[in-house]
Design a protein around this motif. Structure first.
Motif, PDB file in Angstrom:
ATOM      1  N   ASN A 269       0.857  -1.184   0.000  1.00 27.38           N
ATOM      2  CA  ASN A 269       0.000   0.000   0.000  1.00 27.38           C
ATOM      3  C   ASN A 269       0.900   1.244   0.000  1.00 27.38           C
TER       4      ASN A 269
ATOM      5  N   GLU B 245       0.465   4.381  -0.396  1.00 33.52           N
ATOM      6  CA  GLU B 245       0.003   5.573   0.338  1.00 33.52           C
ATOM      7  C   GLU B 245       0.292   5.449   1.828  1.00 33.52           C
ATOM      8  N   ALA B 246      -0.052   4.313   2.420  1.00 31.82           N
ATOM      9  CA  ALA B 246       0.202   4.104   3.847  1.00 31.82           C
ATOM     10  C   ALA B 246       1.703   4.065   4.134  1.00 31.82           C
TER      11      ALA B 246
ATOM     12  N   GLY C 110       4.059   5.548   2.490  1.00 31.09           N
ATOM     13  CA  GLY C 110       4.564   6.917   2.402  1.00 31.09           C
ATOM     14  C   GLY C 110       4.273   7.718   3.656  1.00 31.09           C
ATOM     15  N   THR C 111       3.110   7.474   4.266  1.00 26.69           N
ATOM     16  CA  THR C 111       2.763   8.174   5.516  1.00 26.69           C
ATOM     17  C   THR C 111       3.737   7.811   6.626  1.00 26.69           C
TER      18      THR C 111
ATOM     19  N   ASP D  14       7.123   9.497   5.944  1.00 30.06           N
ATOM     20  CA  ASP D  14       7.089  10.940   6.157  1.00 30.06           C
ATOM     21  C   ASP D  14       7.191  11.320   7.628  1.00 30.06           C
TER      22      ASP D  14
ATOM     23  N   THR E 270      -6.041   1.616   3.628  1.00 33.83           N
ATOM     24  CA  THR E 270      -5.026   2.622   3.967  1.00 33.83           C
ATOM     25  C   THR E 270      -5.200   3.093   5.412  1.00 33.83           C
TER      26      THR E 270
ATOM     27  N   GLU F 123      -2.504   2.655   8.544  1.00 36.86           N
ATOM     28  CA  GLU F 123      -1.997   3.861   9.212  1.00 36.86           C
ATOM     29  C   GLU F 123      -2.391   3.895  10.680  1.00 36.86           C
TER      30      GLU F 123
END
Length: 399
Positions: free
Chosen positions: A207, A209-210, A212-213, A216, A248, A252
């Motif tokens: 995933n 998006e997750a 990348g979180t 970050d 996602t 997270e």
């Protein structure tokens, strides 16, 4: 007086247990010794000090300012320095007397570095050996058995809770001295996969998006609660039934955007936002202490922290025994209806039973039954007052 002592002794025992359960503070103990100020400073900077304070039966191999100056001249990163200092914390009690009475002259003991899980093989163990002439040598097990440091003197001894002793110089260990990557170089999923969380790590990698979180938030502070492989594998069918947005948010949910050491989690109980928190979409969890355990709770279920994969500020990764489920994605189990109160059950039984005719009083006058009831109540009341008076007299006699 004997009875009064028996009443007081349990209270004093509980007070003793309370005082000894938090009986030391390494920062305060070392503050009495100015020549160990640098060692004291770096114990706090690397967050080794709080871990020392929450443990009992422990020995600190302290380095004076000269020995610390020699160690710092090699410019270790703060993450490497944490490993080195953790190697100097023994998970057993050794005061000066015990050091000179080691059975068979040598002993192998575990360190805090070994307990973190960052030490491969036997590299987190220290060999202590009594030598000729009253000398006691210390050496890391992964240093080819070389005893490169020696006992100097005892600084503080609180049997059998904590002992702080001085050694001549820092212990040499290839594993502890190895360069430890800073947060920007840290590979979260590699760390998880290598320590029992591969299923969660693989799911996170799938995933972007997750993932990348998580990346970050590494620099600013990140705490991850990683479900172990078996429970996560069993949970995957439920995960796959979620929407893409749900996938996602679920992933997270296992990250907190601040660094939390284990000692912080123990003291900062309460609600915490997660990486999935977004305005009205709370996606929060509750941290609670349960004895020595730390649990995480939502309205759906409760899980327990079972281990530490990494604890190097600004990142901490912990394993949990089950998959924690956010109430925003999963429904809580229905609460069973309360059982009927005993009185209600009794009344219901009476309602279903056939009416019973009232028994006549001996002389056929209901007023006599009332008088008998009043007399019985009076006797009971008199007995209660008599017992209370006797108890008060006994207490006054003891005082």
């Amino acid at each position: 007086m004997r009875q009064l002592q028996l009443l007081i002794l349990p209270f004093l025992y509980c007070l003793f247990l309370f005082q000894t359960s938090n009986a030391h503070n390494i920062t305060s103990l070392l503050a009495k010794h100015p020549s160990f100020s640098t060692f004291n400073h770096y114990l706090s900077l690397t967050h080794v000090a709080p871990e020392i304070n929450r443990r009992t039966t422990i020995t600190i191999l302290a380095l004076d300012n000269a020995a610390m100056s020699s160690l710092l001249s090699e410019n270790p990163s703060v993450y490497t320095l944490k490993n080195i200092l953790s190697l100097h914390v023994l998970l057993d009690y050794f005061d000066s007397k015990k050091l000179h009475q080691i059975t068979n002259g040598t002993v192998l003991t575990a360190t805090m570095f070994q307990a973190t899980g960052s030490a491969p093989g036997s590299s987190g163990f220290i060999n202590i050996t009594e030598l000729k002439g009253g000398k006691v040598g210390f050496g890391a097990e992964d240093n080819a058995g070389v005893l490169n440091a020696y006992f100097v003197k005892a600084l503080e001894e609180i049997p059998y809770n904590i002992s702080v002793i001085q050694i001549t110089k820092a212990l040499q260990s290839a594993a502890a001295d190895a360069p430890t990557p800073g947060p920007s170089e840290l590979n979260l999923t590699d760390k998880m996969s290598a320590h029992g969380c591969k299923v969660f790590a693989d799911t996170l990698l799938s995933n972007p998006e997750a993932m990348g979180t998580y990346q970050d938030n590494i620099e600013g502070g990140l705490t991850v609660f990683c479900p172990l492989d078996e429970p996560m594998k069993a949970f995957l069918p439920k995960y796959k039934n979620l929407t893409a947005a749900g996938n996602t948010a679920f992933l997270e949910f296992f990250g907190i955007p601040v660094y939390q050491s284990m000692s912080m989690l123990r003291s900062n109980n309460g609600l915490m936002n997660t990486l999935a928190t977004d305005g009205a979409n709370n996606f929060d969890l509750t941290v609670q202490n349960d004895g020595n355990d730390v649990t995480l709770k939502t309205k759906v279920n409760t899980v327990k922290i079972t281990g530490t994969l990494l604890d190097e500020e600004p990142v901490a990764i912990y394993t949990i025994d089950k998959v924690l489920m956010p109430s925003e994605l999963f429904k809580a189990a229905p609460t069973p209806p309360p059982a009927p109160a005993p009185v209600e059950a009794a009344d219901k039984g009476k309602a279903n039973a056939a009416p019973t005719p009232e028994a006549d009083s001996p002389d056929g006058d209901p007023a006599d039954q009332t008088a008998d009831n009043n007399n019985a109540a009076g006797r009971i009341e008199a007995e209660i007052f008599a017992a209370a008076g006797a108890g008060l007299s006994l207490l006054l006699g003891l005082l």
